[in-house]
Motif scaffolding. Sequence first.
Motif, short mmCIF file in Angstrom:
data_model
loop_
_atom_site.label_atom_id
_atom_site.label_comp_id
_atom_site.label_asym_id
_atom_site.label_seq_id
_atom_site.Cartn_x
_atom_site.Cartn_y
_atom_site.Cartn_z
N PRO A 40 0.78 -1.24 0.00
CA PRO A 40 0.00 0.00 0.00
C PRO A 40 0.81 1.29 0.00
O PRO A 40 0.42 2.28 -0.60
N GLY A 41 1.98 1.32 0.61
CA GLY A 41 2.76 2.55 0.69
C GLY A 41 3.84 2.67 -0.38
O GLY A 41 4.82 3.38 -0.17
N ILE A 42 3.67 2.00 -1.49
CA ILE A 42 4.72 1.97 -2.51
C ILE A 42 5.03 3.38 -3.02
O ILE A 42 4.13 4.17 -3.28
N SER A 43 6.31 3.67 -3.13
CA SER A 43 6.71 5.01 -3.60
C SER A 43 6.61 5.05 -5.12
O SER A 43 6.64 4.02 -5.81
N SER A 44 6.52 6.25 -5.65
CA SER A 44 6.43 6.40 -7.10
C SER A 44 7.71 5.92 -7.78
O SER A 44 7.68 5.40 -8.89
N ALA A 45 8.85 6.06 -7.11
CA ALA A 45 10.12 5.61 -7.69
C ALA A 45 10.12 4.09 -7.85
O ALA A 45 10.47 3.57 -8.92
N ILE A 46 9.75 3.37 -6.81
CA ILE A 46 9.71 1.91 -6.87
C ILE A 46 8.66 1.46 -7.88
O ILE A 46 8.89 0.54 -8.67
N PHE A 47 7.51 2.10 -7.87
CA PHE A 47 6.47 1.77 -8.86
C PHE A 47 7.02 1.92 -10.28
O PHE A 47 6.83 1.05 -11.13
N ASN A 48 7.68 3.04 -10.54
CA ASN A 48 8.20 3.28 -11.88
C ASN A 48 9.24 2.24 -12.29
O ASN A 48 9.23 1.76 -13.42
N VAL A 49 10.12 1.87 -11.38
CA VAL A 49 11.14 0.87 -11.71
C VAL A 49 10.49 -0.48 -11.99
O VAL A 49 10.88 -1.19 -12.92
N ILE A 50 9.49 -0.84 -11.21
CA ILE A 50 8.77 -2.11 -11.46
C ILE A 50 8.06 -2.04 -12.81
O ILE A 50 8.09 -2.99 -13.59
N TYR A 51 7.45 -0.91 -13.10
CA TYR A 51 6.79 -0.71 -14.40
C TYR A 51 7.81 -0.85 -15.53
O TYR A 51 7.57 -1.53 -16.52
N PHE A 52 8.96 -0.18 -15.38
CA PHE A 52 10.01 -0.26 -16.41
C PHE A 52 10.46 -1.70 -16.61
O PHE A 52 10.64 -2.16 -17.75
N GLN A 120 13.67 14.13 -8.34
CA GLN A 120 13.22 13.88 -6.96
C GLN A 120 13.30 12.39 -6.62
O GLN A 120 13.74 12.02 -5.54
N MET A 121 12.88 11.53 -7.56
CA MET A 121 12.95 10.09 -7.31
C MET A 121 14.41 9.63 -7.20
O MET A 121 14.74 8.76 -6.41
N ALA A 122 15.28 10.22 -8.02
CA ALA A 122 16.69 9.83 -8.02
C ALA A 122 17.39 10.20 -6.72
O ALA A 122 18.38 9.56 -6.36
N GLN A 123 16.89 11.19 -6.01
CA GLN A 123 17.50 11.55 -4.73
C GLN A 123 17.43 10.39 -3.74
O GLN A 123 18.35 10.18 -2.95
N GLN A 124 16.36 9.63 -3.81
CA GLN A 124 16.18 8.53 -2.87
C GLN A 124 16.64 7.20 -3.45
O GLN A 124 17.17 6.35 -2.73
N TYR A 125 16.44 6.98 -4.74
CA TYR A 125 16.74 5.68 -5.37
C TYR A 125 17.58 5.89 -6.63
O TYR A 125 17.19 5.48 -7.73
N TYR A 126 18.73 6.50 -6.48
CA TYR A 126 19.54 6.89 -7.64
C TYR A 126 19.84 5.71 -8.57
O TYR A 126 19.60 5.78 -9.77
N GLY A 127 20.37 4.63 -8.04
CA GLY A 127 20.74 3.48 -8.86
C GLY A 127 19.57 2.88 -9.62
O GLY A 127 19.68 2.56 -10.81
N LEU A 128 18.45 2.74 -8.95
CA LEU A 128 17.26 2.17 -9.59
C LEU A 128 16.72 3.08 -10.70
O LEU A 128 16.33 2.61 -11.76
N ILE A 129 16.72 4.38 -10.44
CA ILE A 129 16.21 5.32 -11.44
C ILE A 129 17.14 5.36 -12.66
O ILE A 129 16.68 5.39 -13.80
N VAL A 130 18.43 5.32 -12.43
CA VAL A 130 19.39 5.28 -13.56
C VAL A 130 19.19 3.98 -14.35
O VAL A 130 19.15 4.00 -15.58
N LEU A 131 19.07 2.86 -13.65
CA LEU A 131 18.83 1.58 -14.34
C LEU A 131 17.57 1.65 -15.19
O LEU A 131 17.57 1.26 -16.36
N GLY A 132 16.50 2.18 -14.60
CA GLY A 132 15.24 2.26 -15.34
C GLY A 132 15.28 3.23 -16.49
O GLY A 132 14.97 2.88 -17.63
N SER A 133 15.70 4.46 -16.22
CA SER A 133 15.59 5.50 -17.25
C SER A 133 16.72 5.49 -18.27
O SER A 133 16.57 6.04 -19.36
#
Length: 145
Positions: A40-52, A120-133
């Motif tokens: 239920p509390g999934i962050s938008s960064a984690i959601f986006n990486v799972i979507y990617f 903003q998402m990269a501030q918390q999950y830099y590696g995951l956001i770079v991997l995804g984007s």
Amino acid sequence: MKNDLILMNHREIRYGWRYLLFNLVFMGPLLALILTAIYPGISSAIFNVIYFACNFLVVAVLFRKFWVKSLRDVKNRIGTCLLTALGCFLLIRILDILVGMLILRLDPGFYNVNDQGIAQMAQQYYGLIVLGSCVLVPIAEEALY
């Protein structure tokens, strides 16, 4: 040197169009429904990486024969591919800077909402956001779109 075009087969094209429609209309809301039910509390960064990642996996399965043929061709022409990629990257970067300067000249208060969200998402999950984007999204979107 051969100049044979590497094309998708009819099955890949047919299923690709179907998945594109599903991806554009249903995948985001359906994945959001599933993920928020599980976490239920999934962050938008984690959601986006799972979507990617989901999008990448589906595209990899749908276009696997096309990707294998393409990668074989890259392997055979690695020097040309790397030079082309570098040249295109530099051209895109130069155009990005020029267009950005033009936009700021026309609208000094302009900022890109998408870029702000990614930052903003990269501030918390830099590696995951770079991997995804930088890895998953470009590869999947080039085949799908």
